[in-house]
Enzyme design. Structure first.
Site, PDB file in Angstrom:
ATOM      1  N   GLU A 117       0.847  -1.204   0.000  1.00 30.66           N
ATOM      2  CA  GLU A 117       0.000   0.000   0.000  1.00 30.66           C
ATOM      3  C   GLU A 117       0.871   1.237   0.000  1.00 30.66           C
ATOM      4  OE1 GLU A 117      -2.824  -0.237   3.223  1.00 30.66           O
ATOM      5  OE2 GLU A 117      -4.237  -1.386   2.020  1.00 30.66           O
ATOM      6  N   HIS A 232     -10.116  10.564   3.396  1.00 32.51           N
ATOM      7  CA  HIS A 232      -9.750   9.714   2.266  1.00 32.51           C
ATOM      8  C   HIS A 232     -10.064  10.484   0.990  1.00 32.51           C
ATOM      9  CE1 HIS A 232      -9.273   6.364  -0.405  1.00 32.51           C
ATOM     10  NE2 HIS A 232      -8.784   5.657   0.599  1.00 32.51           N
ATOM     11  N   ARG A 277      -1.840  10.504   1.293  1.00 28.21           N
ATOM     12  CA  ARG A 277      -3.302  10.595   1.360  1.00 28.21           C
ATOM     13  C   ARG A 277      -3.757  12.026   1.659  1.00 28.21           C
ATOM     14  NH1 ARG A 277      -6.358   5.817   4.646  1.00 28.21           N
ATOM     15  NH2 ARG A 277      -5.873   4.548   2.840  1.00 28.21           N
ATOM     16  N   HIS A 336     -12.468   9.847   7.294  1.00 37.19           N
ATOM     17  CA  HIS A 336     -12.234   8.403   7.219  1.00 37.19           C
ATOM     18  C   HIS A 336     -11.720   7.814   8.529  1.00 37.19           C
ATOM     19  CE1 HIS A 336     -11.405   4.670   5.223  1.00 37.19           C
ATOM     20  NE2 HIS A 336     -10.106   4.747   5.433  1.00 37.19           N
ATOM     21  N   ARG A 371      -2.315   8.780   9.869  1.00 39.37           N
ATOM     22  CA  ARG A 371      -2.197   7.324  10.023  1.00 39.37           C
ATOM     23  C   ARG A 371      -1.604   6.690   8.770  1.00 39.37           C
ATOM     24  NH1 ARG A 371      -6.462   2.926   8.679  1.00 39.37           N
ATOM     25  NH2 ARG A 371      -7.009   4.557   7.208  1.00 39.37           N
TER      26      ARG A 371
END
Ligand code: FAD
Length: 512
Positions: A117, A232, A277, A336, A371
């Site tokens: 990821e 997100h 992100r 998110h 995160r």
């Protein structure tokens, strides 16, 4: 009633997501009450998690590398000792889940399949059923919980207040559709999930609007880093709430972000569509704010193979009347994940005696300002075992149950949601945050159904106002630079109420 009296003195775990289920399982054989507002397995972010759990398992990986990636994503605000402990324990946590019956995806030699990821330097994402990891986790763990005799499951009961005497927990006041009930006990674990339901655009189940934070706040607990909310960048745009997630993996396969003219407007961002992100979310947000529409275009890279590669996401698109093989997918950022939460120590203990917190409701220091993808499920599992050990080692105290004159009304997040959505979104600025805190103050101080959600929102707004810098997911248009000194924030409800009461929002004061 007799049944409830019989349960007195058992630890109470509030919340039936991954953190709650694992805490209850790790407490076995100690008897425990598991309280869940919704039927186990539903209305929890855990059930809709797509990607998986991060753990340094591959032969080319190590906890040191996982640590480095987590610290980099956290933008200077992670607690390195906490990160080291949690990533170090992650591989064993995966083994524990497998032991409990979670069927992870494996290769032909039965080794765990490891996904890659964004912002992870190695393949380390353990997943199940492709992108339906959460569903499989919940299937296996709900079965394990239902088969564990020491766990008393109380479904359909929402915790409304923690009962506190002399700064220590004496029980939980909970409510079902018929009335309220007190679960007496001096040990309570909050595992109530995040705050996405406080935002109009969210990927979280709508019941996740910070109920656990409100419970802890009214009990006098301290909180950390409440201003940090991860957005997100690519939630499926439409009327459906919660919004469906179009995961980063689609961009990983080459899908690009375009606007209504077909222009790839993020091509110049470092990493372009695969940038961090927070940076991609800001880019999409700014483009939408300029009046454009934004789409994720997977026609060239995936085309007809979209549904084979991403069946769940293809299903979401079809539900919205979009064929991703032939049409670009409309997207927008959505709240998110909450990096902040109840401030806890290494065993998950809050500042209130007898109160622990685990999972997204807690702030351990793992995530810092942002995160790292797939670290939250891992954190929930790892922390659950430490919380359970700590709870088991704390003997039940024989405290008198404090009386509550009136059960609070069922919380309604709508009023707070309007204020939060306009002031605490992807981009924040002082004037909006001050106005939000001023509007939230009387609601949070009152007794209406909006009071508890407003109290949580108020603490978030005051924390965001106090952070006069841009770091990780917290972006202030009036303070665009990152401060040279990284400091975690801390707040209580009393401090937030006082800070909001002393705000001067007059134009003269603001320009001074
Ligand atoms: C769409 C989506 C995809 C994600 N994908 C990933 C991923 O791939 N990897 C990853 O690491 N993270 C992912 N996350 C984040 C991760 O899923 C969550 O952080 C994690 O599941 C939180 O677990 P939890 O047990 O703390 O909370 P939840 O799973 O949200 O459970 C909270 C529970 O508390 C209950 N509850 C709430 N209030 C009360 C109350 N007052 N009384 C009683 N019960 C109450 C709720 O009904 C629910 O059962 C994703 C999140 C979303 C929304």
């Amino acid at each position: 009633m007799n049944d409830i009296v019989r349960l007195a003195g058992r630890p109470v775990v509030v919340g039936g997501g991954l953190a709650g289920l694992m805490t209850a399982l790790e407490l076995a054989p100690e008897p425990v009450v598991l309280l869940s507002a919704a039927p186990l397995g539903s209305e929890a972010s855990s059930a809709i998690a797509q990607g998986g759990l991060a753990a340094a398992i591959g032969s080319d990986d190590s906890p040191e590398l996982h640590l480095a990636d987590t610290l980099a994503a956290g933008d200077g605000l992670c607690d390195e000792t906490v990160v080291r402990r949690i990533v170090g324990a992650a591989p064993l946590a995966i083994e524990r889940l497998a032991e409990l019956g979670v069927a992870f995806d494996r290769d032909a030699s039965r080794a765990l399949s490891l996904g890659l990821e964004a912002a992870h330097a190695r393949r380390r994402i353990v997943h199940a059923a492709g992108a339906a990891t959460g569903r499989e986790l919940m299937r296996a763990l709900v079965t394990a919980v239902r088969n564990t005799a020491s766990i008393t499951i109380v479904e359909g009961f929402a915790a409304r207040r923690l009962l506190v005497e002399d700064g220590a927990i004496t029980g939980v006041l909970a409510e079902d559709g018929f009335g309220s009930t007190v679960f007496a006990g001096s040990r309570v674990v909050l595992a109530t999930g995040g705050v996405g339901g406080l935002f109009r655009d969210t990927t979280n189940p709508l019941g996740c609007f910070g109920q656990g934070l409100a419970l802890a706040a009214r009990a006098g607990a301290a909180f950390a880093d409440l201003e940090f909310v991860q957005f997100h960048p690519t939630a499926l745009d439409g009327l459906l709430r919660p919004m469906r997630l179009v995961s980063e993996a689609v961009r990983g396969e080459g899908a690009v972000l375009i606007d209504e003219t077909g222009r790839r407007f993020l091509a110049d961002l470092p990493g372009a569509e695969l940038g961090t992100r927070d940076a991609v979310a800001r880019g999409v947000h700014r483009h939408l704010a300029r009046g454009h529409r934004v789409f994720l275009d997977a026609r060239a890279c995936l085309g007809k193979s979209f549904a084979d590669r991403f069946p769940t996401i293809a299903g979401y698109c079809h539900e919205a009347g979009i064929d991703p093989a032939h049409e670009p997918i409309p997207v927008r950022p959505a709240a998110h994940y909450h990096m902040g939460g109840v401030a806890v120590d290494r065993e998950g203990r809050s500042t209130v005696s007898g109160l622990w917190a685990c999972g997204e409701v807690a702030s351990t220091g793992l995530h810092g300002a942002n995160r790292l993808a797939s670290n939250s499920l891992t954190e929930a599992v790892v922390m659950a075992s430490w919380v359970a050990r700590s709870v088991a080692a704390s003997p039940e105290a024989n405290r008198t149950v404090s009386a509550l004159s009136q059960a609070p009304t069922r919380p309604d997040p709508r009023e707070a949601c309007d204020i939060v959505s306009s002031s605490l979104g992807v981009l924040r600025e002082g004037t909006g945050l001050r106005a939000a805190a001023t509007a939230l103050l009387p609601i949070a101080s009152g007794n209406s159904p909006a009071a508890d959600p407003a109290a949580v929102a108020l603490m978030m707004a005051v924390s965001a106002l106090g952070r006069e810098e841009s770091r990780g997911a917290h972006c202030r248009s009036d303070f665009p630079l990152r401060s040279g000194v990284a400091r975690r924030s801390r707040i209580t409800l009393d401090a937030a109420l006082q800070a909001a009461a002393s705000l001067d929002t007059s134009p003269i004061a603001r320009s001074a």
